[in-house]
Scaffold this motif. Sequence first.
Motif, short mmCIF file in Angstrom:
data_model
loop_
_atom_site.label_atom_id
_atom_site.label_comp_id
_atom_site.label_asym_id
_atom_site.label_seq_id
_atom_site.Cartn_x
_atom_site.Cartn_y
_atom_site.Cartn_z
N GLY A 80 55.35 -72.62 -126.19
CA GLY A 80 55.38 -71.27 -125.65
C GLY A 80 54.76 -71.16 -124.28
O GLY A 80 55.30 -70.50 -123.39
N TRP A 81 53.62 -71.85 -124.09
CA TRP A 81 52.83 -71.62 -122.88
C TRP A 81 52.57 -72.90 -122.08
O TRP A 81 51.98 -72.81 -120.99
N ALA A 136 57.74 -60.85 -122.81
CA ALA A 136 56.77 -59.80 -122.52
C ALA A 136 55.74 -60.26 -121.50
O ALA A 136 55.43 -59.55 -120.52
N HIS A 137 55.18 -61.45 -121.69
CA HIS A 137 54.10 -61.95 -120.84
C HIS A 137 54.58 -62.20 -119.41
O HIS A 137 53.83 -62.01 -118.45
N SER A 138 55.82 -62.60 -119.26
CA SER A 138 56.35 -63.00 -117.95
C SER A 138 56.60 -61.84 -117.00
O SER A 138 56.69 -62.04 -115.79
N LEU A 162 57.46 -69.69 -121.21
CA LEU A 162 57.00 -68.81 -120.14
C LEU A 162 57.49 -69.30 -118.78
O LEU A 162 58.05 -68.53 -118.00
N ASP A 163 57.27 -70.58 -118.48
CA ASP A 163 57.69 -71.12 -117.18
C ASP A 163 59.20 -71.00 -117.00
O ASP A 163 59.68 -70.70 -115.89
N SER A 164 59.95 -71.22 -118.08
CA SER A 164 61.40 -71.22 -117.98
C SER A 164 61.95 -69.83 -117.67
O SER A 164 62.82 -69.66 -116.81
N ILE A 165 61.43 -68.80 -118.35
CA ILE A 165 61.95 -67.45 -118.11
C ILE A 165 61.50 -66.95 -116.74
O ILE A 165 62.25 -66.26 -116.03
N ILE A 166 60.30 -67.32 -116.30
CA ILE A 166 59.87 -66.92 -114.96
C ILE A 166 60.71 -67.61 -113.90
O ILE A 166 61.14 -66.98 -112.93
#
Length: 407
Positions: A138-139, A157-159, A213-217
């Motif tokens: 995930g992170w 959500a976090h991104s 996270l890195d991928s969606i950002i």
Amino acid sequence: MKKEEFYKDARHDLPGPLASIRVVDATTAWAGPMAACLLADYGADVIRVAMPGDEGLPWKPLIRGTSRSFGEETVNRNKRSVAIDLREPSGAETFLTLVASADMVIENFKPGTLAGWGVGYDDCRKAKPDIVYLSVSGWGQFGPESQRPGYDPGALAHSGWMALNGSKDGPPSKAPTFLADDLAGLHGALAALAALRHRDATGEGQHVDVSLLDSIIYQSNGYLTLGATGDSLERWGSEVRVCAPTNCYQCADGHVFLALILDSHWVRLTEVLGCPELGRDPRYLTNEDRVAHRDEVDSLVADWCRDRPQEEVVSTIDAAGIVISVVNTFADAAQDPHVLDRDLLQQTELLDGSSAPLTGPAAKFSRTPVSVRHGAPSPNQHTDEILAEVGVTKEQLDLLRQAGIID
């Protein structure tokens, strides 16, 4: 181009361009299995490692007319499978024997889990010094949040992605598909192949770290840069920030989506709409002008579409060379002649003896075609076959099975 022309030089003796690659797939849920699924679709020998007693993804709905989960058949097709309890020392030893025969390992447990069982990257590189070890989480493997559990919506959500998704005046919305998972799977497969290329050139393996996270950002169109520099990012619904008119429009019998950015296309559109003088109007000459008058140009299209059937709207605007499509359901798309000609549904025999139209690979290879060769196996279907291939004797198999290490 006709399909036959594209495939005129195709080979039929290989499952795909990765036919010589072996991947050990120690993953669960979606992002990790999707990375392995891509490699399996492209012809790699992907060996899914499950825990004894695992029954596969139980997600419903079952595919109609079968006893099989849509999720299981989507991400675990084209793989072989072996059941090994990695938590036990003899299971970890058996796993490392399998790793010694492989080019790549994929895992998506919480960081540190597999290392705690004796099958982390450092353990695997002792068994195979040039191994490519892909970790999807995930992170990520490091950072303040790295030890938290992570699922797709959490990354959205976090991104910042979720804050921009949804209607203009509605609440934040998640994606309807596992978007962060799928993108992490894509980045994982691509990164692992890049590491494999480096191994082939240098003999060096490595640990590859991919997070949801890195991928969606990364795939958020540079919006993190805009956020970092103080830009006001707004939710646009079905409109697009950088061009107009672009939106989803109501027709008499459904919706269409039109996308326009080129100034020449605006001129053509005004002719279709019956107001060619607006194609020369200085208020709308350039895309920047039209964005400044977004509501006006959007209303022109909306008013023209409202009382017309979808077919008329699409055929008329499409004839002018402007991007437009009916807003289909997936059921509609499953009947679309173009979708079918692209082999995006492939009738496949499943484990229970039934057959179902599984979603086909997106990429097409003219020399080494790829396909859905078979459905998802049961989690322990090839245990004896695979372990025998790496030198585990029948006597050893019997002992491992009696101890509950394999299934």
